[in-house]
Each structure stands twice: as C-alpha cells, then as structure tokens.
Design a protein around this motif. Sequence first.
Motif, PDB file in Angstrom:
ATOM      1  N   MET A   3      11.687-120.328  71.445  1.00 22.65           N
ATOM      2  CA  MET A   3      12.605-119.350  71.279  1.00 22.65           C
ATOM      3  C   MET A   3      14.330-120.054  71.107  1.00 22.65           C
ATOM      4  SD  MET A   3      14.046-116.727  73.387  1.00 22.65           S
ATOM      5  CE  MET A   3      14.018-117.205  74.998  1.00 22.65           C
ATOM      6  N   LEU A   4      14.838-121.395  72.287  1.00 22.56           N
ATOM      7  CA  LEU A   4      15.711-121.521  71.903  1.00 22.56           C
ATOM      8  C   LEU A   4      16.267-122.831  71.511  1.00 22.56           C
ATOM      9  CD1 LEU A   4      17.438-120.892  75.981  1.00 22.56           C
ATOM     10  CD2 LEU A   4      18.315-119.639  73.749  1.00 22.56           C
ATOM     11  N   GLY A   5      15.406-123.887  71.390  1.00 17.13           N
ATOM     12  CA  GLY A   5      15.301-125.296  71.531  1.00 17.13           C
ATOM     13  C   GLY A   5      16.361-126.333  71.956  1.00 17.13           C
ATOM     14  N   HIS A   6      16.590-126.983  72.200  1.00 14.32           N
ATOM     15  CA  HIS A   6      16.974-127.162  73.224  1.00 14.32           C
ATOM     16  C   HIS A   6      18.207-127.681  72.987  1.00 14.32           C
ATOM     17  CE1 HIS A   6      13.733-130.271  72.438  1.00 14.32           C
ATOM     18  NE2 HIS A   6      13.085-129.263  73.792  1.00 14.32           N
ATOM     19  N   ALA A  38      18.116-138.609  66.815  1.00  9.47           N
ATOM     20  CA  ALA A  38      16.944-138.016  68.194  1.00  9.47           C
ATOM     21  C   ALA A  38      17.208-136.728  67.964  1.00  9.47           C
ATOM     22  CB  ALA A  38      17.958-138.736  69.554  1.00  9.47           C
ATOM     23  N   ILE A  39      17.432-136.394  66.508  1.00  7.90           N
ATOM     24  CA  ILE A  39      17.466-135.232  66.217  1.00  7.90           C
ATOM     25  C   ILE A  39      15.576-134.933  64.991  1.00  7.90           C
ATOM     26  CG2 ILE A  39      17.807-132.956  64.757  1.00  7.90           C
ATOM     27  CD1 ILE A  39      20.578-133.413  65.769  1.00  7.90           C
ATOM     28  N   GLU A  40      14.896-133.886  65.941  1.00  4.89           N
ATOM     29  CA  GLU A  40      12.961-133.690  64.999  1.00  4.89           C
ATOM     30  C   GLU A  40      13.636-132.627  63.807  1.00  4.89           C
ATOM     31  OE1 GLU A  40       9.388-134.351  67.347  1.00  4.89           O
ATOM     32  OE2 GLU A  40       9.036-132.486  66.708  1.00  4.89           O
ATOM     33  N   SER A  41      14.294-131.769  64.056  1.00 14.35           N
ATOM     34  CA  SER A  41      13.928-130.526  63.667  1.00 14.35           C
ATOM     35  C   SER A  41      15.047-129.712  63.646  1.00 14.35           C
ATOM     36  CB  SER A  41      12.988-130.011  62.875  1.00 14.35           C
ATOM     37  OG  SER A  41      12.653-129.669  63.891  1.00 14.35           O
ATOM     38  N   TYR A  42      15.409-129.462  63.099  1.00 14.08           N
ATOM     39  CA  TYR A  42      16.158-127.974  63.410  1.00 14.08           C
ATOM     40  C   TYR A  42      16.226-126.564  62.558  1.00 14.08           C
ATOM     41  CZ  TYR A  42      19.596-129.702  59.666  1.00 14.08           C
ATOM     42  OH  TYR A  42      19.528-130.066  57.883  1.00 14.08           O
ATOM     43  N   THR A  43      16.538-125.461  63.244  1.00 20.59           N
ATOM     44  CA  THR A  43      16.309-124.027  62.184  1.00 20.59           C
ATOM     45  C   THR A  43      16.831-123.582  62.443  1.00 20.59           C
ATOM     46  OG1 THR A  43      14.793-122.664  62.071  1.00 20.59           O
ATOM     47  CG2 THR A  43      15.122-122.968  64.257  1.00 20.59           C
ATOM     48  N   MET A  44      17.238-122.712  60.955  1.00 26.01           N
ATOM     49  CA  MET A  44      19.037-122.032  61.256  1.00 26.01           C
ATOM     50  C   MET A  44      18.082-120.219  61.253  1.00 26.01           C
ATOM     51  SD  MET A  44      20.557-123.870  58.459  1.00 26.01           S
ATOM     52  CE  MET A  44      19.050-124.450  57.353  1.00 26.01           C
ATOM     53  N   GLY A  51      21.207-135.372  77.258  1.00 26.93           N
ATOM     54  CA  GLY A  51      22.463-135.327  77.257  1.00 26.93           C
ATOM     55  C   GLY A  51      23.255-135.511  76.032  1.00 26.93           C
ATOM     56  N   VAL A  52      22.646-137.417  75.683  1.00 26.83           N
ATOM     57  CA  VAL A  52      23.387-137.765  74.989  1.00 26.83           C
ATOM     58  C   VAL A  52      24.049-137.266  73.565  1.00 26.83           C
ATOM     59  CG1 VAL A  52      23.103-140.714  73.829  1.00 26.83           C
ATOM     60  CG2 VAL A  52      21.664-140.057  75.829  1.00 26.83           C
ATOM     61  N   VAL A  53      23.142-136.654  73.063  1.00 29.79           N
ATOM     62  CA  VAL A  53      22.998-136.029  71.722  1.00 29.79           C
ATOM     63  C   VAL A  53      24.117-135.139  72.278  1.00 29.79           C
ATOM     64  CG1 VAL A  53      21.387-134.796  70.356  1.00 29.79           C
ATOM     65  CG2 VAL A  53      20.542-136.486  71.287  1.00 29.79           C
ATOM     66  N   PHE A  54      23.912-134.151  72.775  1.00 32.68           N
ATOM     67  CA  PHE A  54      25.260-133.151  72.744  1.00 32.68           C
ATOM     68  C   PHE A  54      25.896-133.638  72.594  1.00 32.68           C
ATOM     69  CE2 PHE A  54      27.631-130.565  76.225  1.00 32.68           C
ATOM     70  CZ  PHE A  54      27.760-129.690  75.209  1.00 32.68           C
ATOM     71  N   SER A  55      26.330-135.061  74.087  1.00 30.70           N
ATOM     72  CA  SER A  55      28.113-135.557  73.601  1.00 30.70           C
ATOM     73  C   SER A  55      28.039-136.149  72.466  1.00 30.70           C
ATOM     74  CB  SER A  55      27.716-136.970  74.926  1.00 30.70           C
ATOM     75  OG  SER A  55      27.497-135.908  76.012  1.00 30.70           O
ATOM     76  N   SER A  56      27.221-136.318  71.628  1.00 32.65           N
ATOM     77  CA  SER A  56      27.908-137.151  70.489  1.00 32.65           C
ATOM     78  C   SER A  56      28.018-136.152  69.175  1.00 32.65           C
ATOM     79  CB  SER A  56      26.273-137.926  69.427  1.00 32.65           C
ATOM     80  OG  SER A  56      26.352-138.699  68.265  1.00 32.65           O
ATOM     81  N   LEU A  57      26.990-134.754  69.104  1.00 33.37           N
ATOM     82  CA  LEU A  57      27.415-133.797  68.678  1.00 33.37           C
ATOM     83  C   LEU A  57      28.575-132.592  68.218  1.00 33.37           C
ATOM     84  CD1 LEU A  57      23.486-132.119  68.133  1.00 33.37           C
ATOM     85  CD2 LEU A  57      24.814-133.510  66.202  1.00 33.37           C
ATOM     86  N   PRO A 111      39.153-126.058  67.510  1.00 32.74           N
ATOM     87  CA  PRO A 111      37.086-126.411  66.292  1.00 32.74           C
ATOM     88  C   PRO A 111      36.719-124.846  66.708  1.00 32.74           C
ATOM     89  CG  PRO A 111      37.407-126.242  69.104  1.00 32.74           C
ATOM     90  CD  PRO A 111      38.856-126.285  68.444  1.00 32.74           C
ATOM     91  N   VAL A 112      35.798-125.441  65.288  1.00 32.02           N
ATOM     92  CA  VAL A 112      34.915-124.640  64.481  1.00 32.02           C
ATOM     93  C   VAL A 112      34.038-124.006  65.296  1.00 32.02           C
ATOM     94  CG1 VAL A 112      33.954-124.000  61.991  1.00 32.02           C
ATOM     95  CG2 VAL A 112      36.527-126.007  62.750  1.00 32.02           C
ATOM     96  N   PHE A 113      33.127-125.128  65.532  1.00 30.28           N
ATOM     97  CA  PHE A 113      31.745-124.880  66.203  1.00 30.28           C
ATOM     98  C   PHE A 113      32.273-124.923  67.298  1.00 30.28           C
ATOM     99  CE2 PHE A 113      31.498-127.077  62.477  1.00 30.28           C
ATOM    100  CZ  PHE A 113      30.206-125.880  61.419  1.00 30.28           C
ATOM    101  N   GLU A 114      30.692-124.823  68.147  1.00 26.84           N
ATOM    102  CA  GLU A 114      30.703-124.960  69.543  1.00 26.84           C
ATOM    103  C   GLU A 114      28.618-124.717  69.569  1.00 26.84           C
ATOM    104  OE1 GLU A 114      31.892-121.444  71.711  1.00 26.84           O
ATOM    105  OE2 GLU A 114      29.474-119.666  70.786  1.00 26.84           O
ATOM    106  N   ILE A 115      28.569-125.505  70.541  1.00 30.42           N
ATOM    107  CA  ILE A 115      27.237-126.001  70.760  1.00 30.42           C
ATOM    108  C   ILE A 115      27.219-126.488  72.286  1.00 30.42           C
ATOM    109  CG2 ILE A 115      27.918-128.618  71.335  1.00 30.42           C
ATOM    110  CD1 ILE A 115      25.391-129.322  70.065  1.00 30.42           C
ATOM    111  N   HIS A 116      25.862-125.787  72.414  1.00 28.32           N
ATOM    112  CA  HIS A 116      25.179-125.261  73.985  1.00 28.32           C
ATOM    113  C   HIS A 116      23.474-125.970  73.946  1.00 28.32           C
ATOM    114  CE1 HIS A 116      28.737-123.331  74.939  1.00 28.32           C
ATOM    115  NE2 HIS A 116      28.772-121.871  73.611  1.00 28.32           N
ATOM    116  N   THR A 117      23.384-126.437  75.637  1.00 33.04           N
ATOM    117  CA  THR A 117      22.308-126.933  75.793  1.00 33.04           C
ATOM    118  C   THR A 117      21.378-125.805  76.208  1.00 33.04           C
ATOM    119  OG1 THR A 117      22.614-127.052  78.117  1.00 33.04           O
ATOM    120  CG2 THR A 117      23.102-129.511  75.962  1.00 33.04           C
TER     121      THR A 117
END
Lengths: 414, 234
Positions: free
Chosen positions: A55-58, A96-102, A237-243, A257-263
Amino acid sequence: MLNILKMAAKNLARYRRRTLLTSILITLGVVAVLLFVSVSGSFKAMMIGQITDSMLGHLQIHRKGYLASIDSLPLNKNITQKQLNKVEEILAAEEAIESYTMRIKLGAMFSNYAETTNIRLNAVTPDRELQSMPLLADRVIKGEKEGLLAKGEILLPELIAKGMQVKVGDSIVLVANNKDGSVNGQSFAVRGILEGITGPGGRDGIMHMEDARELLRIEEMEVSEIAIRLKNIDQMGVVFSSLQEKLGAMTNKEGKPVFEIHTWEKLSPFYNIAKMIDLMTLFIKIMLVAIVLVSIMNVMIMAVYERVNEIGTIAAIGTRPGKILALFVTEGFLLGILGTMVGTIISLIAIAGMNASKITFDFGRQTGLQLTPTIDSAEVITVVLIVIGIAVLGSLQPALKAARMDPITALRHV
Amino acid sequence: MPLVEAKQLEKTYVSGDIEIKAIRGVDLTIEPASFVSFIGPSGSGKSTLLNMIGCLDPPTSGQLTVAGQDITKLDRNTAADFRGNTIGFVFQDFNLIPVLTVYENIEYPLLMVQKLPAPERKKRVFALLEAVGMADQAAKYPSQISGGQKQRVAVARALVTNAKLVLADEPTANLDRDTANRVIDMMKQMRDEFQTTFIFSTHDPKIVKNAEIIYTIEDGKLQRTINENGGNHA
C-alpha cells in the motif's frame, strides 16, 4: 585467571542448589526476552512488510500541503507534468530506489444502478504498481490477480463490495468531479475484490490511471502521490534525507518548497504500534536486567556473608584484595554465563519449534497470518552481553566488600 | 640479624571516646629458627602482638621489623605480598578452604600468591605432605579428615611458601591432648628441618613447655623468659 575461574567454579558448585536456582531465574529471563524479541520482531516485520509492500511503499512524495488536506482528496494539489519530470530526474539518480509508482487519488460516487455510495480510489499504472507493491496482488481476495487490472476495470474494497452487493464481473458506474467542478461518469467492470488493511488507503479501491484521467478529464500527466520502494528498508533514513534535501531545493515563486516527502512511519498509524512493541521490548529487557541484578546480588551477598572467615584466611595468607575481588566477580560472571547459555539454547530451540509448528494469527481484518519468529545474531549477542555485564555488575558490590574486608575482623567472624 | 625486632611498639584501639592500650611500649627480639610462645590471660594483648608481627594490624607507634623489612607502614597489597612470601599462619580453627582438597589447600599460596610453575608447586606440596604425614590423604577434602589432620595440613600450608616465620594462634585449642602433642612435635620437627621460626599465642601448657623463649604479656607489657628445658618435653 584460569586458577581464579577454577576456584570460582568450585565455589559455585559448593552451593549447588542456590547456583541452580539463580541460573534458572536468569535462564527464564533470557528465554522470555529472546522469545518476546523474536515473536514481536517477526510480527512487526510482517506488518510493516504488509503495509509498505502492498500500500504505502517506503517513502511517499506529494505536493506541499497535500497530506494536510488528504481527506478531501484535492485534485488541485496534484503534482503537475513539469514538476513530475523534475522529481523523476531526482529519483532516477538515487541508486537505493528499487522502483516507484505514481497514483492519482480521487473520490467518486459509486453506483451499482440500484444504490449509490462514496468511494475513495487510487488510480495506478498496474505494472508499476505491482513492481513497487509486490504484496498488492495478494490483497485481491476475489477475481483474477494476474496483471492487477486492465483499462475499464476496477478493484473494489471488500466492505463496499459487500455493502453494495457487488460481485466480480458486475458492471458499476463511477461519477466524479474534476478540478473545475464539472461532473463526469463512466462505467467499469468489477475485476476483483480487495482485502482491506489497516492504515490510510487500506480501504481504497483501485482503478487504471488512464481511466482516471478520462473520468477526471485530465489532459496532461499529473499525479497525487509517488510511492517509492527501496532496495533495502534499512536505507530509508539515508534516502529520505537525500531526497528531502534535493526536493527541498525546489521552491515556488514565494521561495517555499514545492514538495513534501514522508516515510511510511509518518503515514501509517501502525508505526505507533511498532513503537509500542519496541517500548515493550525495552521494558522486558529492563525486567531481565532487574532479575539478573537482584538475583546475582542476592547470591553474592550471601556468598560473601557465609565466607567471611574464609575471606579472612585467604587474605591473611597473602591473597591480594584485587584477587579476592576478581574471585567473587568471576563467580557472578560464571552464573551469568551459565544462565545465558542455557537460556539462549532453550530460546533458539523454542523459536525453531514455533517455526516448525506454523502458528497463525489474525490481526484486524487480516486472518491466517503465519508467525515466523526469527532473531538475528546481533540481538542474541546484545542480550547475552547485557546479562553477563549485569551479572558482573551485580557481583561487584559484594566482591568489593569482600576485597575491602579487614583480615583480622574477618578471621574473628563466627 | 634478628628475624623479628620491635622497639617501643604500641597499639591503641579507640572505641568511641575510650582509648584502649592493647600493647604498651613493647621491645622484642626474636632470632631465626626460634620456638617462641606468647602467653598471658585473655585480653592481655597476645593476639594483637601476633597480628602486628603478622603484618595484619599496623602498630599505632614504634618500630617493627620482620625479616629485615619495616612493616609498620605497608599498604594493603605490599602487606599481602609480604605475608604471602615471608609469613605462614596456623589458626585455631584450622581455616582450610572447604572446596579445596588437602593437596589444593597446601598448593593455594603457591598458586594464588607466589604464582610458582606447576612442577615446582607439585614438588613442594608433596614434600610438605610427606613431612606432615598426610601424603595418603592428599585427595581428601577438609570435611573428610580429623581435626589433628586438618592442623597438619594447615602447618604444611604455612610452610609450603618457605616462610621464615610461622604465626600460630592457639593452634592446639581445638585438639585433644594426644593430637595436640603430635601437632606440637611435628611443628618442632618442621622448625628443625626448615629452620623456620614458630611464634605461638597460647594457653596450652604443652606448647609453653616446648617453647625456648616465653613472652608473658600482661596489661600490654612484655616479660621475656628463657625456657632452659624448651624442647625437652615428656
């Protein structure tokens, strides 16, 4: 040192029953901790896996402010084509990203031609969704799982399908408002029924991305959210900080900022349950520490008290205070080792037994989840070191008392 | 050179506001290979004097030299090392370590204090076991041997380090007359064989009769008597 070890072992053997009882107490503590850690860890990992892999992804990326108003599923806070291009560039650079879905998240009126209700939907590109959410297909409890769904098809959440008495293969109608407020309707074939799971989006239906764009009359590509799957969840944690750094650099005209990112942790209420499990594990460990500390201290205080005269004798014949200290600390150390070794062996056998007996449990609406308790060597080593450390610490005070004893007073002790 | 030399030795205990002078200005000289007895009524200061000579209790004032070493101001570790290498102790209650065998009890000071290599330890322990007549009991635990045998083991443990001085506090108090006689005879034999000085604190007339020098302590003061018949016991 070997001589001190031998002497300490002989002293422990002298009070066999007491040594046995203390070791059993430590063993029980170690077994309780290791079993709890393995079972709760297995449960936690399984639930996190269910949530992130179906459902959520990482990680998830949204337009800034989208999550705050997610209940109304606002289409005017979608990520636009231009913004999407920039985000995709950033994501492509992250190894580190395997895939993503929109996804486009939308609300619609759902009709079975006899009744109407509200439905929340995620519009997805099936291949990408399945790649990023490998457990999603398992949530399809009725209907064909293969390929998830095709254009013109819809996956209905279990509760709506039941409430509206809709079956696989039935035709239904969705009516939705687009961004401008105009209404559009479209009919769909029910491809399958989705099992509901805990957390946001856990009871949403799924439709095809192209259908959603037609229904909502979206001409250019735009999405509500991007769900990211990582190669290894430990890198989150590392990918989150980088993104966050890279996406944070993208600002609007007002400099915001235009975007927000959440774990996933920020998105799912299960994270609080996971934290509770961690907290309970900590309490269990504290209990173990208390058990070991109190039992070892008790035994060693008794040992010193009963051997005052003997301490006086060995001090008188030339044993240095440091060696007397080492002797009693070694006794505590050996007690810790004994209890820990037996406890660890019993725990590992019990874990293997639980795995062999294939225990299942229910969680919320999910039934038949199989418990597969595991424990990593780091956790075992940590528990072993804690117990042995506390055993040494617990024997330190009585050992110091013995070492500091005045030989004459000790020799006069009756 | 005397083995033990004390000058104006004093020991005062303080209990609350009360000062108790256990030893008052004692002068004393004990030569090597002597058989010496401290006698006196209970509370006269015998054990206090023995403890001071044994480096277990520092004097309040005065000089005390044992085997050429001033022992009045040793720290705990140095005092322990000194005791382990120079002094042997024989206690009234034998004080053997119950979890160790007879052999291990005798070996203990060589292993834990002097840290001698195994072959040397074995050699010395067996020599002492033979000397005290306990070679056939080496594997037994203290609980499996009689009081007299325990005291023989204790003597062996005191001598195994090649101690120059053995201090024995009431060594025959818990033994019957015959056993006590045998233990005293054995000690004297050990003195002759190893040239070790034995100092006793005792009430036992048998020991007193055997002592070559008798120090009578009363109210913390010392009086020296040469026992012409020392050793010629019946």
